[in-house]
Scaffold this active site. Sequence first.
Site, mmCIF file in Angstrom:
data_model
loop_
_atom_site.group_PDB
_atom_site.id
_atom_site.type_symbol
_atom_site.label_atom_id
_atom_site.label_comp_id
_atom_site.label_asym_id
_atom_site.label_seq_id
_atom_site.Cartn_x
_atom_site.Cartn_y
_atom_site.Cartn_z
ATOM 1 N N CYS A 186 47.432 33.905 41.225
ATOM 2 C CA CYS A 186 46.145 34.065 41.933
ATOM 3 C C CYS A 186 45.344 32.779 41.893
ATOM 4 C CB CYS A 186 45.293 35.143 41.268
ATOM 5 S SG CYS A 186 45.915 36.804 41.489
ATOM 6 N N ASN A 214 43.665 33.451 47.395
ATOM 7 C CA ASN A 214 42.905 34.172 48.419
ATOM 8 C C ASN A 214 42.012 33.247 49.237
ATOM 9 O OD1 ASN A 214 42.521 36.201 45.683
ATOM 10 N ND2 ASN A 214 43.773 36.861 47.400
ATOM 11 N N SER A 222 35.585 44.887 41.855
ATOM 12 C CA SER A 222 36.754 45.068 42.712
ATOM 13 C C SER A 222 37.434 46.417 42.526
ATOM 14 C CB SER A 222 37.761 43.941 42.466
ATOM 15 O OG SER A 222 37.351 42.776 43.125
ATOM 16 N N HIS A 225 46.893 43.274 45.833
ATOM 17 C CA HIS A 225 47.476 42.216 46.669
ATOM 18 C C HIS A 225 48.984 42.254 46.450
ATOM 19 C CE1 HIS A 225 43.508 39.736 46.308
ATOM 20 N NE2 HIS A 225 43.550 40.289 47.498
ATOM 21 N N ARG A 284 43.544 46.036 51.602
ATOM 22 C CA ARG A 284 42.631 44.966 52.020
ATOM 23 C C ARG A 284 43.098 44.194 53.264
ATOM 24 N NH1 ARG A 284 40.387 41.724 46.728
ATOM 25 N NH2 ARG A 284 40.543 43.344 45.165
ATOM 26 N N GLU A 312 43.389 38.481 53.312
ATOM 27 C CA GLU A 312 43.262 38.055 51.916
ATOM 28 C C GLU A 312 44.052 36.774 51.635
ATOM 29 O OE1 GLU A 312 41.488 40.026 49.285
ATOM 30 O OE2 GLU A 312 40.544 40.978 51.012
ATOM 31 N N GLY A 349 32.746 43.967 37.392
ATOM 32 C CA GLY A 349 33.388 45.204 37.870
ATOM 33 C C GLY A 349 33.238 45.403 39.362
ATOM 34 N N ASP A 382 50.870 39.865 45.891
ATOM 35 C CA ASP A 382 51.327 38.931 44.847
ATOM 36 C C ASP A 382 51.184 39.510 43.442
ATOM 37 O OD1 ASP A 382 48.614 38.577 44.327
ATOM 38 O OD2 ASP A 382 48.597 36.421 44.707
HETATM 39 N N1 LIG Z 1 43.962 37.369 43.439
HETATM 40 C C1 LIG Z 1 43.191 37.879 42.342
HETATM 41 C C2 LIG Z 1 41.843 38.260 42.791
HETATM 42 C C3 LIG Z 1 41.023 38.944 41.750
HETATM 43 C C4 LIG Z 1 39.637 39.288 42.246
HETATM 44 N N2 LIG Z 1 38.826 39.827 41.163
HETATM 45 C C5 LIG Z 1 37.494 39.928 41.287
HETATM 46 O O1 LIG Z 1 36.903 39.537 42.256
HETATM 47 C C6 LIG Z 1 36.748 40.581 40.115
HETATM 48 C C7 LIG Z 1 35.322 40.119 40.015
HETATM 49 C C8 LIG Z 1 34.506 40.977 39.094
HETATM 50 O O2 LIG Z 1 34.764 42.171 39.004
HETATM 51 O O3 LIG Z 1 33.549 40.422 38.447
HETATM 52 C C9 LIG Z 1 39.723 40.293 43.392
HETATM 53 O O4 LIG Z 1 39.775 41.492 43.126
HETATM 54 O O5 LIG Z 1 39.758 39.851 44.545
#
Ligand SMILES: NCCC[C@H](NC(=O)CCC(=O)O)C(=O)O
EC number: 3.5.3.23
Length: 445
Positions: A368, A110, A22, A250, A214, A174, A20, A252
Amino acid sequence: MSTIEANFDGLVGPTHNYAGLSEGNVASLNNAKDISNPKQAALQGLAKMKALHDLGLVQGVLAPQERPDIETLKRIGFTGSDSQVIEQAYQQAPSILASCYSASSMWTANAATVTPSADSLDNKLHFTPANLTNKFHRSIEPQVTGNVLRAVFNDEQHFSHHLHLPENEHFGDEGAANHTRLCGAHGDNGIEVFTFGRYAFKKGMPEPKKFPARQTFEASQAVARMHQLDSQNAVFVQQNPDVIDQGVFHNDVIAVGNQNVLFYHEQAFLNEQAFINEVQQKADFDVHFVRVNNEQVSVQDAVQTYLFNTQIVTMPNGEMSIIAPMHCANNSNVKAYLDELVTQNTPIKSVKFFDVNESMKNGGGPACLRLRVALTQAELNAVNPQCIMNDALYGQLTSWVEKHYRDRITNQCLADPQLLIESRTALDELTQILNIGSVYPFQKS
Ligand SMILES: NCCC[C@H](NC(=O)CCC(=O)O)C(=O)O
């Protein structure tokens, strides 16, 4: 053979978990603390890579990062042996430990921004690793990303590797998730579209209210400068701040391009018409704008199914195909849209669905998971051949995953120092399989 576009997918690392981390990424927060299955995650990713190889496309593999990141934990004051560092961090700062355990480098969209040689004034293929400053767990990626990219694209005559941008929110970058390239054929001079979420140095401009933007305008401009793009082949467009607030962290997640096709949701961009006009004015080829309106697919459905986080690939017969997550097949509205899309007058003629659920649960769809690199034949010949997918490499990598990966990681597992030992053993072996040398800090100490 003419210029092709290869997809370099990130191999899911052995510590893949749901922490959790992001904010602004709906799936990451919804699945926080769920039990992950790294083995299945890596096998799902490899199955997608193998399928694209089987379709006759060039498919590459990028190695994951070393996790947990002991160097970062030591840098912020944890001391002693590696297992003592983990134990202290688990007791005193479990969220920081989880960040240092994240396998987020799997999302190679990314990893970097890539400019093919056809677009750059010096005719070199340029790479700039993304600094990913907005999320702590991702901000620790760029150094090793640079090491991995230099080991795969290891030829100064063809490839130009830049240092990531200054590690500061003003230059939040990113990578290719906010960059898409439109062109006639892959080897032609193209239009590179840089999408940003906010301005860092200009006050009073539109920006999201709830979730972070971002990518900054200034970061996108810096990358375009470093990659020697002419103003004629770069377009900068702001993401609609309202959709960032609805979980489009993002670009994308709401738009994807391939060759002369731009597939996007009507709410993706802030000044849609001005943007379309600029692309049309700069492009010396006809662009198919495949615009999806809100009645067809809502932003919410786009975020839930990742309809736009699909890969549009050009098949060897010249037709385009969409590589979509299963979530798009399981949503009747989105499925009906796709069924109709392939009958319309666009180059997109088919859709293939893949189960990448372990990645989707952290907010990462098929797009991604890949970094696109358009390569001339001479450039492709200069790529590290051990990192290009074929039947033998697929067999080697699946056995490697079966041998080293766990099928279950809970939050408590992060306290187990054995996970670090397993991870390093696996990665050490992987660098030999992929012939990329010593890219990890643990291999240098
Ligand atoms: N392009 C997709 C990227 C997804 C990535 N998720 C994460 O890092 C979630 C990791 C976590 O919550 O354990 C992000 O948000 O950058």
